[in-house]
Design an enzyme around this catalytic site. Structure first.
Site, PDB file in Angstrom:
ATOM      1  N   THR A   1     -99.565 -15.106  65.686  1.00 32.45           N
ATOM      2  CA  THR A   1     -98.829 -15.391  66.936  1.00 32.45           C
ATOM      3  C   THR A   1     -97.539 -16.156  66.646  1.00 32.45           C
ATOM      4  O   THR A   1     -96.448 -15.724  67.001  1.00 32.45           O
ATOM      5  CB  THR A   1     -99.722 -16.219  67.892  1.00 32.45           C
ATOM      6  OG1 THR A   1    -100.928 -15.504  68.115  1.00 32.45           O
ATOM      7  CG2 THR A   1     -99.028 -16.482  69.215  1.00 32.45           C
TER       8      THR A   1
ATOM      9  N   LYS B   1    -103.336 -34.074  68.144  1.00 38.70           N
ATOM     10  CA  LYS B   1    -101.966 -34.235  68.647  1.00 38.70           C
ATOM     11  C   LYS B   1    -101.689 -35.677  69.074  1.00 38.70           C
ATOM     12  O   LYS B   1    -100.611 -36.213  68.777  1.00 38.70           O
ATOM     13  CB  LYS B   1    -101.729 -33.268  69.801  1.00 38.70           C
ATOM     14  CG  LYS B   1    -101.633 -31.815  69.325  1.00 38.70           C
ATOM     15  CD  LYS B   1    -101.708 -30.850  70.490  1.00 38.70           C
ATOM     16  CE  LYS B   1    -101.455 -29.418  70.049  1.00 38.70           C
ATOM     17  NZ  LYS B   1    -101.792 -28.441  71.095  1.00 38.70           N
TER      18      LYS B   1
HETATM   19  P1  NDP Z   1    -102.850 -16.789  64.102  1.00 32.58           P
HETATM   20  O1  NDP Z   1    -104.283 -16.702  63.714  1.00 32.58           O
HETATM   21  O2  NDP Z   1    -102.360 -15.892  65.183  1.00 32.58           O
HETATM   22  O3  NDP Z   1    -101.929 -16.545  62.825  1.00 32.58           O
HETATM   23  C1  NDP Z   1    -102.202 -17.052  61.556  1.00 32.58           C
HETATM   24  C2  NDP Z   1    -101.770 -15.989  60.555  1.00 32.58           C
HETATM   25  O4  NDP Z   1    -101.813 -16.517  59.253  1.00 32.58           O
HETATM   26  C3  NDP Z   1    -102.704 -14.771  60.581  1.00 32.58           C
HETATM   27  O5  NDP Z   1    -101.972 -13.576  60.514  1.00 32.58           O
HETATM   28  C4  NDP Z   1    -103.545 -14.998  59.343  1.00 32.58           C
HETATM   29  O6  NDP Z   1    -104.073 -13.816  58.805  1.00 32.58           O
HETATM   30  C5  NDP Z   1    -102.531 -15.609  58.423  1.00 32.58           C
HETATM   31  N1  NDP Z   1    -103.169 -16.337  57.340  1.00 32.58           N
HETATM   32  C6  NDP Z   1    -104.250 -17.144  57.384  1.00 32.58           C
HETATM   33  N2  NDP Z   1    -104.530 -17.616  56.158  1.00 32.58           N
HETATM   34  C7  NDP Z   1    -103.617 -17.078  55.326  1.00 32.58           C
HETATM   35  C8  NDP Z   1    -103.388 -17.186  53.935  1.00 32.58           C
HETATM   36  N3  NDP Z   1    -104.185 -17.892  53.144  1.00 32.58           N
HETATM   37  N4  NDP Z   1    -102.361 -16.499  53.390  1.00 32.58           N
HETATM   38  C9  NDP Z   1    -101.578 -15.734  54.167  1.00 32.58           C
HETATM   39  N5  NDP Z   1    -101.733 -15.606  55.509  1.00 32.58           N
HETATM   40  C10 NDP Z   1    -102.747 -16.268  56.071  1.00 32.58           C
HETATM   41  O7  NDP Z   1    -102.570 -18.298  64.456  1.00 32.58           O
HETATM   42  P2  NDP Z   1    -101.389 -18.885  65.348  1.00 32.58           P
HETATM   43  O8  NDP Z   1    -100.126 -18.231  65.014  1.00 32.58           O
HETATM   44  O9  NDP Z   1    -101.827 -18.953  66.755  1.00 32.58           O
HETATM   45  O10 NDP Z   1    -101.374 -20.399  64.843  1.00 32.58           O
HETATM   46  C11 NDP Z   1    -100.870 -20.756  63.582  1.00 32.58           C
HETATM   47  C12 NDP Z   1    -100.777 -22.268  63.497  1.00 32.58           C
HETATM   48  O11 NDP Z   1     -99.883 -22.737  64.513  1.00 32.58           O
HETATM   49  C13 NDP Z   1    -102.088 -22.997  63.750  1.00 32.58           C
HETATM   50  O12 NDP Z   1    -102.090 -24.179  62.997  1.00 32.58           O
HETATM   51  C14 NDP Z   1    -102.020 -23.352  65.234  1.00 32.58           C
HETATM   52  O13 NDP Z   1    -102.782 -24.482  65.555  1.00 32.58           O
HETATM   53  C15 NDP Z   1    -100.541 -23.663  65.367  1.00 32.58           C
HETATM   54  N6  NDP Z   1    -100.001 -23.535  66.696  1.00 32.58           N
HETATM   55  C16 NDP Z   1    -100.289 -22.426  67.450  1.00 32.58           C
HETATM   56  C17 NDP Z   1     -99.730 -22.273  68.699  1.00 32.58           C
HETATM   57  C18 NDP Z   1    -100.007 -21.085  69.537  1.00 32.58           C
HETATM   58  O14 NDP Z   1     -99.544 -21.055  70.696  1.00 32.58           O
HETATM   59  N7  NDP Z   1    -100.708 -20.068  69.052  1.00 32.58           N
HETATM   60  C19 NDP Z   1     -98.839 -23.300  69.246  1.00 32.58           C
HETATM   61  C20 NDP Z   1     -98.589 -24.421  68.366  1.00 32.58           C
HETATM   62  C21 NDP Z   1     -99.166 -24.519  67.144  1.00 32.58           C
HETATM   63  P3  NDP Z   1    -105.531 -13.331  59.307  1.00 32.58           P
HETATM   64  O15 NDP Z   1    -105.410 -13.054  60.769  1.00 32.58           O
HETATM   65  O16 NDP Z   1    -105.788 -12.135  58.481  1.00 32.58           O
HETATM   66  O17 NDP Z   1    -106.456 -14.481  59.033  1.00 32.58           O
HETATM   67  N1  HSE Z   2    -104.272 -24.021  70.942  1.00 38.63           N
HETATM   68  C1  HSE Z   2    -103.153 -24.868  71.164  1.00 38.63           C
HETATM   69  C2  HSE Z   2    -103.003 -25.104  72.647  1.00 38.63           C
HETATM   70  C3  HSE Z   2    -101.910 -24.248  70.608  1.00 38.63           C
HETATM   71  O1  HSE Z   2    -103.612 -24.357  73.428  1.00 38.63           O
HETATM   72  O2  HSE Z   2    -102.315 -26.038  73.037  1.00 38.63           O
HETATM   73  C4  HSE Z   2    -100.698 -25.138  70.712  1.00 38.63           C
HETATM   74  O3  HSE Z   2    -100.830 -26.245  69.854  1.00 38.63           O
END
Ligand code: NDP
Ligand code: HSE
Length: 404
Positions: free
Chosen positions: A11, A200
């Site tokens: 995401t 957070k």
């Molecule tokens: P997702 O699960 O959508 O994306 C994570 C991506 O990283 C996936 O494609 C995953 O692959 C890949 N990944 C995981 N491990 C590895 C690795 N060892 N090497 C390479 N790629 C890897 O998560 P989000 O984007 O939602 O969140 C990412 C981070 O951002 C988290 O820490 C989350 O807490 C933070 N965050 C998220 C928000 C949100 O709105 N979603 C907002 C603010 C912060 P695979 O799917 O195959 O595991």
């Molecule tokens: N899972 C978290 C939330 C993502 O819903 O606020 C943003 O940190």
């Protein structure tokens, strides 16, 4: 040219790639040099996606490429994120991340390493999604001693509570919707049990007070016990229920907690609905200051990560001072934290009020027409410990929610 590698194409990572490529011209202009995405690391393939041209599966390609200046991580979790962050900084590159788990646990160590290497470890997206809050705490509010932070810090739970409140939706249905929209954590227990908000508020408090607030010391309650019946009472009282991360400095004692709070319609955070987050900071110099915006989601979060990339591109070889000392701040015992409580009890108010008053003293009774076989009451301000003592003397308590 400034070369960037994005870790994780989920995401947030896909949003970071999209913003860095689509807004390349304006970003490069603001940096004063071309900003180029050289690599995106993920475990999966993305056939047909433009990312294919820069996609790699081996972190060492990024680490060992001397042309990579900035690594922006959006994988989540501690492993391998911690290992990658350390190796990146040790290799003399800058690192930024949206990963609050990583920041809450290893923040002071990685900031110190960045300082030693004269590089930066930035994490604007780790709190409040697209809301600028880390940089304001580290740069704009530094002339004050922040005394209190109250925030709606989790988009998923605020989305759930808002839909339960305004549309009468079921908890499970709205959680599924939040997951489909990319708001929730990989394991949504982190959202609904308050662990994400806990990390957070630990990050914000550490920056506000300058020393390490350990998330494991923070009293944390989630929203899984909040029901549709609670919202029948809030409707009658013009109130709402929000999951707060709070910390305050009371005469040098630091309190920190995460819990659902019932707030009235004059509270500054009352209108923070859906996936929006709101963060209210207080200090003797600034008075009250509030930050508002999308707390989760692809593009708002990408905005915060890209802002860190731009900052790091502007300060490629100089460390931006950030004060988060590793010494732990002792968190005051939750037993002494004082609040009013909203309490729901089985039975009839007339029949049970004497028992309630014997335990709690004078209370304000609340009843709702279509809620039978129970009533609610609001206590005076009391310490958590006193609440527990009094509650043990009343039979049939079904719910208790702090009030702010
Ligand atoms: P997702 O699960 O959508 O994306 C994570 C991506 O990283 C996936 O494609 C995953 O692959 C890949 N990944 C995981 N491990 C590895 C690795 N060892 N090497 C390479 N790629 C890897 O998560 P989000 O984007 O939602 O969140 C990412 C981070 O951002 C988290 O820490 C989350 O807490 C933070 N965050 C998220 C928000 C949100 O709105 N979603 C907002 C603010 C912060 P695979 O799917 O195959 O595991
Ligand atoms: N899972 C978290 C939330 C993502 O819903 O606020 C943003 O940190």
């Amino acid at each position: 040219m400034v070369n960037v590698a994005v870790l994780g194409y989920g995401t947030v990572g896909s949003g970071v790639y999209e913003v860095l490529t689509q807004n390349k011209e304006v970003i490069s202009k603001r940096v004063g040099d071309e900003v180029n995405v050289k690599y995106v690391l993920d475990l999966r393939e993305f056939p047909g996606d433009p990312v294919e041209s820069v996609l790699v599966h081996d972190f060492d390609i990024i680490l060992n490429d001397p042309e990579v200046d900035i690594v922006a991580e959006a994988m989540g979790g501690l492993n391998p994120a911690y290992k990658f962050a350390k190796a990146t900084l040790e290799a003399g590159k800058n690192y930024c991340t949206s990963n609050k788990e990583l920041v809450a646990k290893y923040g002071p160590e990685l900031i110190a390493l960045a300082e030693k290497m004269n590089k930066n470890f930035l994490f604007e997206a780790s709190v409040g999604g697209g809301i600028p809050i880390i940089r304001p705490l580290n740069e704009s509010l530094t002339g004050d001693n922040i005394t209190e932070i109250s925030g709606i810090l989790n988009g998923t739970t605020n989305f759930i509570l808002t839909k339960m409140d305004k549309e009468g939706s079921s908890f499970d249905d709205v959680l599924k919707e939040a997951q489909a929209l990319g708001y929730a954590e990989k394991d949504p227990t982190a959202d609904v049990e308050g662990y994400d908000a806990c990390r957070k508020i630990a990050i914000l408090s550490s920056l506000a007070y300058g020393s390490h607030v350990d998330f494991e010391d923070i009293y944390t309650e989630g929203i899984t016990k909040i029901t549709d019946v609670d919202f029948k009472y809030t409707k009658k009282m013009n109130k709402s229920i929000k999951l707060f991360g709070k910390s305050k400095n009371v005469n040098g004692k630091i309190y920190a907690m995460v819990a659902p709070f019932m707030i009235d319609d004059e509270h500054p955070l009352f209108s923070v609905n859906g996936v929006k987050n709101g963060i209210l900071c207080k200090g003797p110099v600034i008075d009250d200051i509030m930050f508002y915006g999308s707390g989760a989601g692809k593009l708002p979060t990408a905005s915060a990560v890209v802002a860190d990339v731009i900052e790091e591109a502007r300060y490629l070889n100089s460390h931006i001072k950030m004060v988060w000392e590793p010494e732990k701040i002792e968190i005051a015992d939750i037993k002494t934290d004082e609040n009013k409580y909203f309490v729901r009890v089985e039975g009839n108010a007339d029949a049970k009020l004497a028992e309630v008053k014997a335990a709690f003293g004078e209370v304000e009774v609340v009843t709702v027409d279509d809620v039978t076989d129970e009533f609610a009451f609001i206590t005076n301000v009391m310490a958590h410990e006193k609440y527990e003592e009094a509650a043990a003397k009343v039979s049939g308590i079904k719910q208790r929610i702090r009030m702010a």
